[in-house]
Scaffold this motif. Sequence first.
Motif, PDB file in Angstrom:
ATOM      1  N   TRP A 263     -15.217 -32.037  -2.143  1.00  0.00           N
ATOM      2  CA  TRP A 263     -15.307 -30.590  -2.314  1.00  0.00           C
ATOM      3  C   TRP A 263     -15.920 -30.218  -3.655  1.00  0.00           C
ATOM      4  CZ3 TRP A 263     -15.595 -27.790   1.660  1.00  0.00           C
ATOM      5  CH2 TRP A 263     -14.856 -28.072   2.815  1.00  0.00           C
ATOM      6  N   MET A 264     -15.647 -31.005  -4.681  1.00  0.00           N
ATOM      7  CA  MET A 264     -16.313 -30.757  -5.958  1.00  0.00           C
ATOM      8  C   MET A 264     -17.821 -30.919  -5.815  1.00  0.00           C
ATOM      9  SD  MET A 264     -13.702 -32.531  -8.695  1.00  0.00           S
ATOM     10  CE  MET A 264     -14.882 -32.454 -10.033  1.00  0.00           C
ATOM     11  N   GLN A 265     -18.241 -31.928  -5.057  1.00  0.00           N
ATOM     12  CA  GLN A 265     -19.681 -32.134  -4.858  1.00  0.00           C
ATOM     13  C   GLN A 265     -20.300 -30.973  -4.098  1.00  0.00           C
ATOM     14  OE1 GLN A 265     -21.518 -35.101  -6.040  1.00  0.00           O
ATOM     15  NE2 GLN A 265     -22.946 -33.384  -5.855  1.00  0.00           N
ATOM     16  N   GLU A 266     -19.574 -30.432  -3.123  1.00  0.00           N
ATOM     17  CA  GLU A 266     -20.051 -29.252  -2.404  1.00  0.00           C
ATOM     18  C   GLU A 266     -20.360 -28.119  -3.378  1.00  0.00           C
ATOM     19  OE1 GLU A 266     -20.052 -28.270   1.454  1.00  0.00           O
ATOM     20  OE2 GLU A 266     -20.948 -30.177   0.872  1.00  0.00           O
ATOM     21  N   VAL A 267     -19.483 -27.930  -4.344  1.00  0.00           N
ATOM     22  CA  VAL A 267     -19.678 -26.866  -5.326  1.00  0.00           C
ATOM     23  C   VAL A 267     -20.839 -27.197  -6.262  1.00  0.00           C
ATOM     24  CG1 VAL A 267     -18.617 -25.627  -7.252  1.00  0.00           C
ATOM     25  CG2 VAL A 267     -17.257 -26.164  -5.203  1.00  0.00           C
ATOM     26  N   VAL A 268     -20.848 -28.415  -6.779  1.00  0.00           N
ATOM     27  CA  VAL A 268     -21.899 -28.818  -7.725  1.00  0.00           C
ATOM     28  C   VAL A 268     -23.284 -28.692  -7.100  1.00  0.00           C
ATOM     29  CG1 VAL A 268     -22.861 -30.806  -8.954  1.00  0.00           C
ATOM     30  CG2 VAL A 268     -20.421 -30.292  -9.121  1.00  0.00           C
ATOM     31  N   ASP A 269     -23.389 -29.004  -5.812  1.00  0.00           N
ATOM     32  CA  ASP A 269     -24.691 -28.968  -5.140  1.00  0.00           C
ATOM     33  C   ASP A 269     -25.317 -27.581  -5.123  1.00  0.00           C
ATOM     34  OD1 ASP A 269     -24.750 -31.660  -4.645  1.00  0.00           O
ATOM     35  OD2 ASP A 269     -24.095 -31.525  -2.562  1.00  0.00           O
ATOM     36  N   VAL A 270     -24.504 -26.527  -5.232  1.00  0.00           N
ATOM     37  CA  VAL A 270     -25.058 -25.165  -5.151  1.00  0.00           C
ATOM     38  C   VAL A 270     -24.971 -24.403  -6.467  1.00  0.00           C
ATOM     39  CG1 VAL A 270     -24.551 -25.005  -2.692  1.00  0.00           C
ATOM     40  CG2 VAL A 270     -22.873 -24.137  -4.340  1.00  0.00           C
ATOM     41  N   LEU A 271     -24.297 -24.961  -7.466  1.00  0.00           N
ATOM     42  CA  LEU A 271     -24.120 -24.223  -8.715  1.00  0.00           C
ATOM     43  C   LEU A 271     -25.437 -23.899  -9.404  1.00  0.00           C
ATOM     44  CD1 LEU A 271     -20.970 -25.649 -10.534  1.00  0.00           C
ATOM     45  CD2 LEU A 271     -21.265 -23.427  -9.446  1.00  0.00           C
ATOM     46  N   GLY A 272     -26.464 -24.692  -9.156  1.00  0.00           N
ATOM     47  CA  GLY A 272     -27.753 -24.447  -9.793  1.00  0.00           C
ATOM     48  C   GLY A 272     -28.529 -23.279  -9.212  1.00  0.00           C
ATOM     49  N   GLU A 273     -28.042 -22.711  -8.110  1.00  0.00           N
ATOM     50  CA  GLU A 273     -28.759 -21.596  -7.496  1.00  0.00           C
ATOM     51  C   GLU A 273     -28.617 -20.338  -8.352  1.00  0.00           C
ATOM     52  OE1 GLU A 273     -27.539 -21.108  -3.458  1.00  0.00           O
ATOM     53  OE2 GLU A 273     -27.868 -23.231  -2.953  1.00  0.00           O
ATOM     54  N   PRO A 274     -29.688 -19.538  -8.419  1.00  0.00           N
ATOM     55  CA  PRO A 274     -29.672 -18.348  -9.291  1.00  0.00           C
ATOM     56  C   PRO A 274     -28.494 -17.413  -9.043  1.00  0.00           C
ATOM     57  CG  PRO A 274     -31.889 -18.777  -8.486  1.00  0.00           C
ATOM     58  CD  PRO A 274     -30.992 -19.732  -7.767  1.00  0.00           C
ATOM     59  N   ARG A 275     -28.024 -17.337  -7.801  1.00  0.00           N
ATOM     60  CA  ARG A 275     -26.937 -16.394  -7.498  1.00  0.00           C
ATOM     61  C   ARG A 275     -25.638 -16.731  -8.215  1.00  0.00           C
ATOM     62  NH1 ARG A 275     -25.093 -18.222  -1.356  1.00  0.00           N
ATOM     63  NH2 ARG A 275     -25.856 -20.377  -1.482  1.00  0.00           N
ATOM     64  N   TYR A 276     -25.526 -17.986  -8.720  1.00  0.00           N
ATOM     65  CA  TYR A 276     -24.302 -18.375  -9.405  1.00  0.00           C
ATOM     66  C   TYR A 276     -24.503 -18.530 -10.910  1.00  0.00           C
ATOM     67  CZ  TYR A 276     -22.984 -19.485  -4.596  1.00  0.00           C
ATOM     68  OH  TYR A 276     -22.731 -19.421  -3.245  1.00  0.00           O
ATOM     69  N   ALA A 277     -25.591 -17.987 -11.436  1.00  0.00           N
ATOM     70  CA  ALA A 277     -25.897 -18.149 -12.858  1.00  0.00           C
ATOM     71  C   ALA A 277     -24.803 -17.562 -13.746  1.00  0.00           C
ATOM     72  CB  ALA A 277     -27.248 -17.508 -13.181  1.00  0.00           C
ATOM     73  N   ALA A 278     -24.314 -16.384 -13.402  1.00  0.00           N
ATOM     74  CA  ALA A 278     -23.282 -15.746 -14.216  1.00  0.00           C
ATOM     75  C   ALA A 278     -21.976 -16.546 -14.177  1.00  0.00           C
ATOM     76  CB  ALA A 278     -23.042 -14.313 -13.731  1.00  0.00           C
ATOM     77  N   PHE A 279     -21.655 -17.098 -13.008  1.00  0.00           N
ATOM     78  CA  PHE A 279     -20.448 -17.918 -12.877  1.00  0.00           C
ATOM     79  C   PHE A 279     -20.573 -19.175 -13.729  1.00  0.00           C
ATOM     80  CE2 PHE A 279     -17.914 -21.015 -10.182  1.00  0.00           C
ATOM     81  CZ  PHE A 279     -16.665 -20.528 -10.568  1.00  0.00           C
ATOM     82  N   CYS A 280     -21.742 -19.821 -13.696  1.00  0.00           N
ATOM     83  CA  CYS A 280     -21.967 -21.028 -14.489  1.00  0.00           C
ATOM     84  C   CYS A 280     -21.862 -20.736 -15.984  1.00  0.00           C
ATOM     85  CB  CYS A 280     -23.335 -21.629 -14.173  1.00  0.00           C
ATOM     86  SG  CYS A 280     -23.414 -22.458 -12.576  1.00  0.00           S
ATOM     87  N   GLU A 281     -22.333 -19.569 -16.371  1.00  0.00           N
ATOM     88  CA  GLU A 281     -22.244 -19.191 -17.783  1.00  0.00           C
ATOM     89  C   GLU A 281     -20.781 -19.124 -18.228  1.00  0.00           C
ATOM     90  OE1 GLU A 281     -23.671 -15.579 -20.785  1.00  0.00           O
ATOM     91  OE2 GLU A 281     -24.409 -15.674 -18.704  1.00  0.00           O
ATOM     92  N   GLN A 282     -19.939 -18.628 -17.372  1.00  0.00           N
ATOM     93  CA  GLN A 282     -18.515 -18.564 -17.696  1.00  0.00           C
ATOM     94  C   GLN A 282     -17.866 -19.951 -17.672  1.00  0.00           C
ATOM     95  OE1 GLN A 282     -17.033 -15.891 -18.853  1.00  0.00           O
ATOM     96  NE2 GLN A 282     -18.903 -14.677 -18.551  1.00  0.00           N
ATOM     97  N   LEU A 283     -18.342 -20.820 -16.816  1.00  0.00           N
ATOM     98  CA  LEU A 283     -17.781 -22.176 -16.745  1.00  0.00           C
ATOM     99  C   LEU A 283     -18.119 -22.982 -17.992  1.00  0.00           C
ATOM    100  CD1 LEU A 283     -18.499 -23.234 -13.036  1.00  0.00           C
ATOM    101  CD2 LEU A 283     -16.348 -22.384 -14.005  1.00  0.00           C
ATOM    102  N   GLY A 284     -19.280 -22.709 -18.587  1.00  0.00           N
ATOM    103  CA  GLY A 284     -19.668 -23.375 -19.834  1.00  0.00           C
ATOM    104  C   GLY A 284     -19.764 -24.878 -19.702  1.00  0.00           C
ATOM    105  N   GLU A 285     -19.052 -25.602 -20.596  1.00  0.00           N
ATOM    106  CA  GLU A 285     -19.174 -27.066 -20.618  1.00  0.00           C
ATOM    107  C   GLU A 285     -18.552 -27.738 -19.405  1.00  0.00           C
ATOM    108  OE1 GLU A 285     -16.626 -29.471 -21.093  1.00  0.00           O
ATOM    109  OE2 GLU A 285     -15.046 -27.956 -20.875  1.00  0.00           O
ATOM    110  N   LEU A 286     -17.836 -26.993 -18.592  1.00  0.00           N
ATOM    111  CA  LEU A 286     -17.265 -27.588 -17.382  1.00  0.00           C
ATOM    112  C   LEU A 286     -18.365 -27.996 -16.398  1.00  0.00           C
ATOM    113  CD1 LEU A 286     -14.809 -28.354 -15.666  1.00  0.00           C
ATOM    114  CD2 LEU A 286     -14.716 -25.978 -14.858  1.00  0.00           C
ATOM    115  N   VAL A 287     -19.491 -27.282 -16.404  1.00  0.00           N
ATOM    116  CA  VAL A 287     -20.560 -27.586 -15.449  1.00  0.00           C
ATOM    117  C   VAL A 287     -21.108 -29.003 -15.629  1.00  0.00           C
ATOM    118  CG1 VAL A 287     -22.857 -26.944 -14.633  1.00  0.00           C
ATOM    119  CG2 VAL A 287     -21.181 -25.167 -15.138  1.00  0.00           C
ATOM    120  N   PRO A 288     -21.546 -29.402 -16.829  1.00  0.00           N
ATOM    121  CA  PRO A 288     -22.021 -30.787 -16.969  1.00  0.00           C
ATOM    122  C   PRO A 288     -20.925 -31.815 -16.714  1.00  0.00           C
ATOM    123  CG  PRO A 288     -21.922 -29.688 -19.106  1.00  0.00           C
ATOM    124  CD  PRO A 288     -21.747 -28.628 -18.069  1.00  0.00           C
ATOM    125  N   ARG A 289     -19.665 -31.457 -17.018  1.00  0.00           N
ATOM    126  CA  ARG A 289     -18.570 -32.386 -16.743  1.00  0.00           C
ATOM    127  C   ARG A 289     -18.397 -32.594 -15.251  1.00  0.00           C
ATOM    128  NH1 ARG A 289     -12.914 -31.514 -17.896  1.00  0.00           N
ATOM    129  NH2 ARG A 289     -13.444 -29.466 -18.717  1.00  0.00           N
TER     130      ARG A 289
END
Length: 265
Positions: A223-249
């Motif tokens: 399930w983590m991979q399911e999320v990681v696979d789509v996090l790079g899409e523009p629609r989730y840019a604001a969410f990724c910004e809030q996640l910060g260093e958690l994204v590369p982890r």
Amino acid sequence: MPKRTLVQIDKTAGQEAIERIVQRRRKVGDPDLAVLESVDPIEHPLTIVRHILTCRRVPDWVTVQDVLDALWVLAYVRRHCPHRPDEAEKLEHELLELGVRMQIAMIRMAPALNVRSRQAVEHRLLRHRAAKLGLARSERAERAHRLGSSRPGTTSAEARWYDRHALPLWEAASELVAARSQYDHLIDDELAESIIALRRAVRQMQWPLSATQYPTLREIGWWMQEVVDVLGEPRYAAFCEQLGELVPRLTEITAEHHRAVFGDS
């Protein structure tokens, strides 16, 4: 097991996939091309699938593209050509295993299998592996067979990985679940559903770690991979910004988990 829904593919598209494989092999001078052309691949489409699996003296990029096209050829065969279902299943399994060895992203193999996610492709592969072992055709059966007798420090790379990384995997998943609650307004229903499924797996985890928890850890990783696979899409840019260093982890640990499960580098 429910009957598989066939891929919507017309005859023209199936035959075009066959022709792409043939032309690609001609272009790179496949030394075994004469074997392939001794039988008309349009009339006998499974011949070209077998050729890809057995005649590998071509550049890796050719094999990668051939595997993707061959999965469409199988979809075409299943819908339009007389065939033995067991043979089609065997060839599909071999193509998927070859795809893993060639490090093809599983999401690229999904459309020809009539599924929509990397996780669904992994489940299909594990069901094939279970059937080959003579087990019930399910990813749980394959998982139980492979992990049931394994303990950390034995021959299972996956078990050894969990022994070292179960806690970081679970902690990263827990942080992602918590972030969804805080920033739910920044994601859509599709991503929310994946994180909700991840939350269920996170809550199922029991400590201290034992081999009985490996299936739960695998579910967390999927399930983590399911999320990681789509996090790079523009629609989730604001969410990724809030996640910060958690994204590369998340990206790093899911990649490590995938290598542990499937053995690819």
